[in-house]
Design a protein around this motif. Structure first.
Motif, short mmCIF file in Angstrom:
data_model
loop_
_atom_site.label_atom_id
_atom_site.label_comp_id
_atom_site.label_asym_id
_atom_site.label_seq_id
_atom_site.Cartn_x
_atom_site.Cartn_y
_atom_site.Cartn_z
N THR A 148 76.87 45.94 43.69
CA THR A 148 75.35 46.28 43.66
C THR A 148 75.02 47.06 44.77
OG1 THR A 148 74.66 44.27 44.96
CG2 THR A 148 74.62 44.16 42.52
N THR A 188 67.82 42.33 46.55
CA THR A 188 68.05 43.30 45.77
C THR A 188 67.52 44.79 46.57
OG1 THR A 188 65.76 42.97 45.47
CG2 THR A 188 67.12 42.28 43.78
N LYS A 220 77.87 37.53 37.85
CA LYS A 220 77.12 38.20 39.02
C LYS A 220 77.30 37.24 40.18
CE LYS A 220 72.94 40.94 39.59
NZ LYS A 220 72.36 40.78 40.87
#
Lengths: 148, 84
Positions: free
Chosen positions: B12, B19, B63
């Motif tokens: 990611t 995030t 994930k």
């Protein structure tokens, strides 16, 4: 992988989840698991076998061998906060030993449980004396611990 | 966990539990789309990723951040059908 699978129940009891990663596709993982690994383990491979075809994961974990297009052996122990507590990286011809991984799980879990009040000296195994770092221990480790 | 596998394994670009800020992500992206990836190091948060996997007869997505709260043993190895 089959060596880890053989100790999977023990790892689960310790609350450890397993993920294995190679550059093989999920199709190859399926056939390897069905044709070979299931013959070497009681219940096959119980964890997700991750496909890292382009080596993207291997690169960020520092284990991708660009020249050969594979991930070399790398084992990472990640704690419940997502922090990498231990890593071991080896070239392909020598395998790992799962007992050492399990020993480290015990050690890091003990340190976490005591919030760092106890530390595990060299060669520590579950049940052995731990060290209580602090002013009283400085220069006095020899009183409570000796190398084997 | 969705059943449809993702196209390929992708970090990611951030560590587990975070995030990426979309604006910051664009700044870090070069012309080739390469990002300034967080690298793994002991004592640091694990680089998060999403990847296809084979799990007990099914193709699934994995994930790493879904494993927060648990201990994880992440094992890289050179290849299926190798000998060691």
């Amino acid at each position: 992988m089959s060596a880890v699978a053989g100790r999977f129940d023990e790892l689960q009891k310790l609350g450890v989840e397993v993920l294995s990663v190679s550059t093989d596709s999920v199709f190859v993982h399926k056939i390897w698991e069905e044709e070979e690994l299931s013959q070497m383990t009681k219940n096959g491979i119980p964890w997700p076998m991750v496909a890292d075809g382009a080596g993207n994961l291997g690169r960020v974990y520092g284990v991708y061998d660009e020249a050969n297009g594979v991930n070399i052996r790398g084992r990472f122990l990640i704690d419940p906060d997502g922090v990498i507590q231990a890593m071991e990286v080896m070239t392909p011809p020598v395998g790992r030993k799962i007992e050492e991984t399990i020993r480290q799980v015990h050690a890091f879990q003990l340190v976490r449980k005591t919030k760092g009040a106890e530390a595990c000296p060299a060669g520590w195994e579950p049940g052995m004396t731990t060290l209580k770092p602090g002013p009283d221990l400085v220069g006095k480790v020899w009183k409570v611990w000796q190398p084997q | 966990m969705p059943d449809e596998p993702v196209g390929c394994a992708k970090p990611t670009g951030t560590v587990i539990g975070e995030t990426a800020d979309p604006d910051e992500k664009n700044e870090n992206e070069s012309e080739e789309g390469e990002k300034n990836m967080v690298m793994a190091r002991v004592g640091g948060k694990a680089p998060d990723f999403e990847a296809p996997a084979y799990h007990k007869g099914a193709f699934v997505n994995v994930k790493l951040s879904d494993y927060l709260g648990k201990w994880v043993l992440l094992c890289f190895y050179p290849g299926d059908f190798t000998f060691v």
